[in-house]
Design an enzyme around this catalytic site. Sequence first.
Site, PDB file in Angstrom:
ATOM      1  N   ASP A 227       0.734  -1.178   0.121  1.00 37.63           N
ATOM      2  CA  ASP A 227       0.094   0.060   0.012  1.00 37.63           C
ATOM      3  C   ASP A 227       0.725   1.368  -0.044  1.00 37.63           C
ATOM      4  O   ASP A 227       1.680   1.306   0.727  1.00 37.63           O
ATOM      5  CB  ASP A 227      -0.948  -0.032   1.384  1.00 37.63           C
ATOM      6  CG  ASP A 227      -2.238   0.941   1.241  1.00 37.63           C
ATOM      7  OD1 ASP A 227      -2.768   0.972   0.442  1.00 37.63           O
ATOM      8  OD2 ASP A 227      -1.924   1.715   2.021  1.00 37.63           O
ATOM      9  N   GLU A 311       1.890  -0.727  -5.029  1.00 37.14           N
ATOM     10  CA  GLU A 311       0.476   0.254  -5.462  1.00 37.14           C
ATOM     11  C   GLU A 311       1.437   1.775  -5.254  1.00 37.14           C
ATOM     12  O   GLU A 311       1.480   2.346  -4.302  1.00 37.14           O
ATOM     13  CB  GLU A 311      -0.543   0.259  -4.369  1.00 37.14           C
ATOM     14  CG  GLU A 311      -1.738   1.107  -4.669  1.00 37.14           C
ATOM     15  CD  GLU A 311      -2.206   1.959  -3.666  1.00 37.14           C
ATOM     16  OE1 GLU A 311      -3.240   2.517  -3.982  1.00 37.14           O
ATOM     17  OE2 GLU A 311      -1.475   2.241  -2.721  1.00 37.14           O
TER      18      GLU A 311
END
Length: 595
Positions: A227, A311
């Site tokens: 993330d 990401e």
Amino acid sequence: MTSDALVTTPDLTATSTTPVHAAGAPGAEWWRHAVIYQIYPRSFADASGDGIGDLPGITARLDHLAALGVDAVWLSPFYTSPQADAGYDVADYRDVDPLFGTLADFDALLERAHGLGLRVIVDLVPNHTSDEHAWFRAAMAAGPGSAERERYMFREGAGEDGSLPPNNWTSVFGGPAWTRVEDGQWYLHLFDTRQPDLNWEHPEVRSEFEAVLRFWLDKGVDGFRIDVAHGMVKEQGLPDWDGTVAMVEGTEEAPGDHGDADAVADQDGAGASTGAGNRGPMFDQEGVHEIYRAWNRVLATYDGDRALVAEAWVEPLTRLARYVRPDEMHQAFNFSYLTTRWDAAALRRVVTASLEASDGVGAPTTWVLSNHDVVRHTSRLGLADAGSRPKGIGHDDEQPDEALGLRRGRAATLLTLGLPGSAYLYQGEELGLPEHTALDDDLRQDPAWFRSGHAERGRDGCRVPLPWAAQRPGFGFSPTGATWLPQPASWAAYAADAQDGVPGSTLETYRTALRVRRELDLGTGSLAWVDGLEGADPSQVVALVNRDVLVVTNLGDTPVRLPAGVQVLVASAAVDADGETVLVPTDVTVWARTA
Ligand code: BGC
């Protein structure tokens, strides 16, 4: 005639092809060609009956994914969390939140998935913790100047009495990126106030996350989705920045936003890209790469070919490619592709730029159209400005044309799955689900809705619980019929059981496409652009050959004639065929065998 039409031998001699990507080796390193299905646990399937999806619910539905034909699943966070950002605020990285089950439930899920031949990737959230994480609690208790505060980004305020934030950064969700605590210090949070940013200059932060990686690797996971992979290291001195900190909800000027991928294709990085969150002293700093080199070394000590997926909202693509250099991560989400409008020239440019950038570092390209942070692609493509990226859609916003969006959405998916590389699917897209665009504002839970002062509708509309059974309460999402967000009544038609075995349904089209993709090894294939198809205006048609499969997407008004003798393998909607003539209608993609 439909996609099953059988015609004879191809003739592409009247056309010309431009190779841009050579075939890879089939079978090597599973992630290079895998189709990976994103599960958003709270909305996939609920076994407990509380209306929130859970791990046993997922395990019970893994058969659906095996039958769909994907290679792997990526699970969004299910860890202990107060759910201030739906689990992207982690309080304990080594445990399962009771909402979702237990560690034993996770083990059972993993075992079942592996038994079905599905790999499992879990989400790691290293940029920030929850404010309920033991480290943050200790930092709050210990006070200014303590070792405990060093693990986070605590600073004195600006102004004579320190009552102003240390700098002018804003949160991705809106509002200031700093919150002041009672003793007068401020802490940084690029996201919600309940998501304090960690200090990645601190050795303990680094060793802790390596230990967390090992914890899940020891359990047998096949990889991690990282993330905010471009955010962990901040520029020294935390200088002011006058740009808009934006990531998941879109920016005013993302390169794909004008159907113009020129900035994406910018090879030296010096172009005018103002794209998705890649600029500013909080993103894409050189220092992040050393972290991924260290993690690559951790994964390398495990057998079985594990993968790290970035990401990283970074542009241009050559900049993104730096995250997947041979000693760093293995894949990165291709948000430049996701943000490209429904425009043939722009699609061709972004595909070429993607393949060239990833080929340049020996990494596979990935393709993605939807995820839990963006409006579902079927709905984006049903807007007047097709493929634009609103920050959520509410009842008083422009409502997408549902039928048009579905038609284009299916065409976009078939184009995507026809490309070499790895592809990500978001749960429910195999059902053709649209965004919930009329959700009652009182029910919204996304922190972006609140922190933006209700300026952004946010992401709840793409997170609505899946419809499994048309005739059951809650469309079979949970045994009680409870769903944490309401489903539109129109979703009965989208339910999995309403599409199962129905020729031409979205579900069956995905199944066929995934089967053919696997059988013909399209994921490790090659790509050459095709020019000169009869009736094809290059500004309105995307045509390519991957191995011996011709992939044609018609974005124009005039039907496109395929070369005589090709065999249609799968089509996103019915095609017109008369004898040996196959015509691809508007907003349709066809795969046809050329040999
Ligand atoms: C996740 C979002 C989340 C944010 C903060 C993003 O990249 O995909 O859902 O809100 O990170 O963790």
